[in-house]
Write a protein that holds these residues in place. Structure first.
Motif, PDB file in Angstrom:
ATOM      1  N   THR A  81       0.836  -1.198   0.000  1.00 40.08           N
ATOM      2  CA  THR A  81       0.000   0.000   0.000  1.00 40.08           C
ATOM      3  C   THR A  81       0.877   1.257   0.000  1.00 40.08           C
ATOM      4  O   THR A  81       2.096   1.191   0.203  1.00 40.08           O
ATOM      5  CB  THR A  81      -0.935   0.030   1.217  1.00 40.08           C
ATOM      6  N   VAL A 125      -2.652  -5.032  -0.273  1.00 34.99           N
ATOM      7  CA  VAL A 125      -2.707  -4.106  -1.398  1.00 34.99           C
ATOM      8  C   VAL A 125      -3.708  -2.978  -1.169  1.00 34.99           C
ATOM      9  O   VAL A 125      -3.733  -2.007  -1.925  1.00 34.99           O
ATOM     10  CB  VAL A 125      -3.040  -4.835  -2.714  1.00 34.99           C
ATOM     11  N   ARG A 137      -0.743  -2.749  -8.100  1.00 30.89           N
ATOM     12  CA  ARG A 137      -0.457  -3.490  -6.865  1.00 30.89           C
ATOM     13  C   ARG A 137      -0.754  -4.968  -7.026  1.00 30.89           C
ATOM     14  O   ARG A 137      -0.028  -5.817  -6.503  1.00 30.89           O
ATOM     15  CB  ARG A 137      -1.268  -2.894  -5.706  1.00 30.89           C
ATOM     16  N   TRP A 138      -1.837  -5.298  -7.716  1.00 34.13           N
ATOM     17  CA  TRP A 138      -2.114  -6.705  -7.994  1.00 34.13           C
ATOM     18  C   TRP A 138      -0.938  -7.334  -8.727  1.00 34.13           C
ATOM     19  O   TRP A 138      -0.513  -8.447  -8.407  1.00 34.13           O
ATOM     20  CB  TRP A 138      -3.370  -6.842  -8.845  1.00 34.13           C
ATOM     21  N   ALA A 141       1.926  -7.792  -6.472  1.00 33.52           N
ATOM     22  CA  ALA A 141       1.600  -8.827  -5.488  1.00 33.52           C
ATOM     23  C   ALA A 141       1.722 -10.224  -6.089  1.00 33.52           C
ATOM     24  O   ALA A 141       2.222 -11.156  -5.437  1.00 33.52           O
ATOM     25  CB  ALA A 141       0.190  -8.610  -4.956  1.00 33.52           C
TER      26      ALA A 141
END
Length: 399
Positions: A81, A125, A137-138, A141
């Protein structure tokens, strides 16, 4: 109710005796023994495996490992984040509930997960709500999960699907496919609205999961369409109704988030029982053993059917097939360009009649001209996908 859906409902009702049997405290469903444990014959599954040896990455709002049912179940993970507080911080509670549905032990009257000996890799996230950076972010990740050794990735989240999202996640999804990692994502909770396709569930390489109720019926809120691959229970599923500080409860209405967690846990159980299988084989048996109507055809509401890991683990059903042949996404995986690898340096054969060794100038030129391409960088998409991404909305149903 259509004849197809009626047949499926009847099959599941007879299997679990859920629709007509007298209810008791346990049969009615508790966080430690939810209704689908009977349908899936979980006690029988656990005689064979509880998910040991499998890591499930939970890409979500973080996972609070202080809950009794998650102590000893959660790995370090990472926080992606904008203002990182740690992967074990979960101010929203959503990620923690998903982790518990997968690997909770039921300790302290907490949530009992389907695969209680699997490990959870938390990847934070979002802390809930909206963000313009979710696709990037996905992607980061997914890459982190692959690098960390996760076999299964759970994404109980959804946002609008458009070209920027596809571009943002393309490299990460390709990385997961090449590294034999299964990705499950919720189909979304917009079935009663515009029913628009969403990401990441509608992207190539992601198994989209819809939600059904205890009768096996598609739940109206569950987004439907050609992207739906499998279904799992979405209502009357354990969670925390009053925040993580409160006791575990059974939520009458849930969402495809919960269904996704149960599909991920099902994959973990099967893979634990058959650790030599590839992702293609695990997914293939999930598809060909799924609970479906008599006509055995795929539909846009439950895909190929409702997950039934018990049929694979207890009954030995399902043909894993060719380990290298994807049961879905075949054209996409066939078109993946492998990452670049350095070209081998040509070897010279010793020759007594060869000319004298080259002088310093020639040797310097030879050693400085490597000729190998730059290594493929996993995180290369993150910096370029943030431009122009606005209005991302996280679509999750909260009970």
């Amino acid at each position: 109710m259509t004849p197809t859906r009626r047949a499926l409902a009847t099959t599941l009702a007879l299997t679990a005796l859920l629709a007509t049997a007298p209810t008791t405290a346990q049969a009615a469903g508790t966080p430690q023994h939810p209704w689908y444990f009977d349908t899936l014959r979980v006690d029988d599954i656990w005689e064979h495996t509880k998910g040991e040896g499998i890591t499930v990455a939970v890409i979500d709002s973080g996972v609070d490992l202080t809950l009794p049912e998650l102590q000893g179940q959660v790995l370090d993970g990472t926080d992606l984040t904008a203002s990182p507080q740690g992967a074990h911080v979960d101010t929203d509670g959503h990620g923690t509930d998903m982790a518990a549905l997968i690997a909770g032990t039921g300790e302290g009257q907490g949530i009992q997960g389907l695969a209680p000996e699997a490990q959870v890799l938390p990847i934070r996230v979002t802390n809930g709500g909206m963000t313009t950076e979710l696709p990037a972010r996905w992607a980061a990740a997914i890459e982190y999960a692959v690098e960390s050794g996760a076999q299964v990735i759970n994404i109980s989240q959804a946002s609008p699907h458009d070209d920027p999202t596809r571009q943002a996640m393309a490299a990460a999804l390709a990385t997961a496919a090449r590294n034999d990692v299964l990705i499950f994502a919720g189909s979304g909770n917009d079935g009663e609205g515009l029913n628009n396709p969403s990401a990441p569930n509608s992207l190539e390489g992601v198994v989209s999961v819809g939600a059904v109720d205890r009768t096996g019926e598609h739940i109206p809120y569950s987004t439907y369409g050609p992207q739906v691959t499998l279904a799992a229970p979405g209502n009357d599923v354990p969670g925390h109704c009053d925040g993580l500080s409160g006791p575990a409860c059974v939520r009458e209405e849930g969402g495809t988030s919960s269904a996704t967690a149960l599909a991920s846990a099902s994959a973990a159980l099967i893979w634990s029982q058959h650790p030599d299988w590839t992702k293609n084989q695990v997914l293939r048996v999930m598809l060909n053993t799924a609970e479906r109507s008599d006509d055995q055809r795929r539909d846009d509401y439950t895909g190929y059917g409702i997950v039934r890991p018990d049929r694979v683990i207890v009954d030995g059903e399902g043909d894993p097939g060719d380990p290298d042949s994807p049961p879905i996404f075949r054209d996409w995986e066939a078109g993946l360009v492998p990452p670049a690898t350095p070209e081998p340096t040509p070897e010279t054969t010793p020759d007594d009649s060869a000319e004298p060794a080259p002088g310093p100038e020639a040797e310097a030129a030879a050693t400085s001209d490597d000729g190998s391409p730059l290594p493929w960088i996993l995180g290369g998409t993150a910096a370029v996908v943030l431009v122009g991404l606005t209005g991302w909305l996280l679509l999750r149903r909260r009970a």
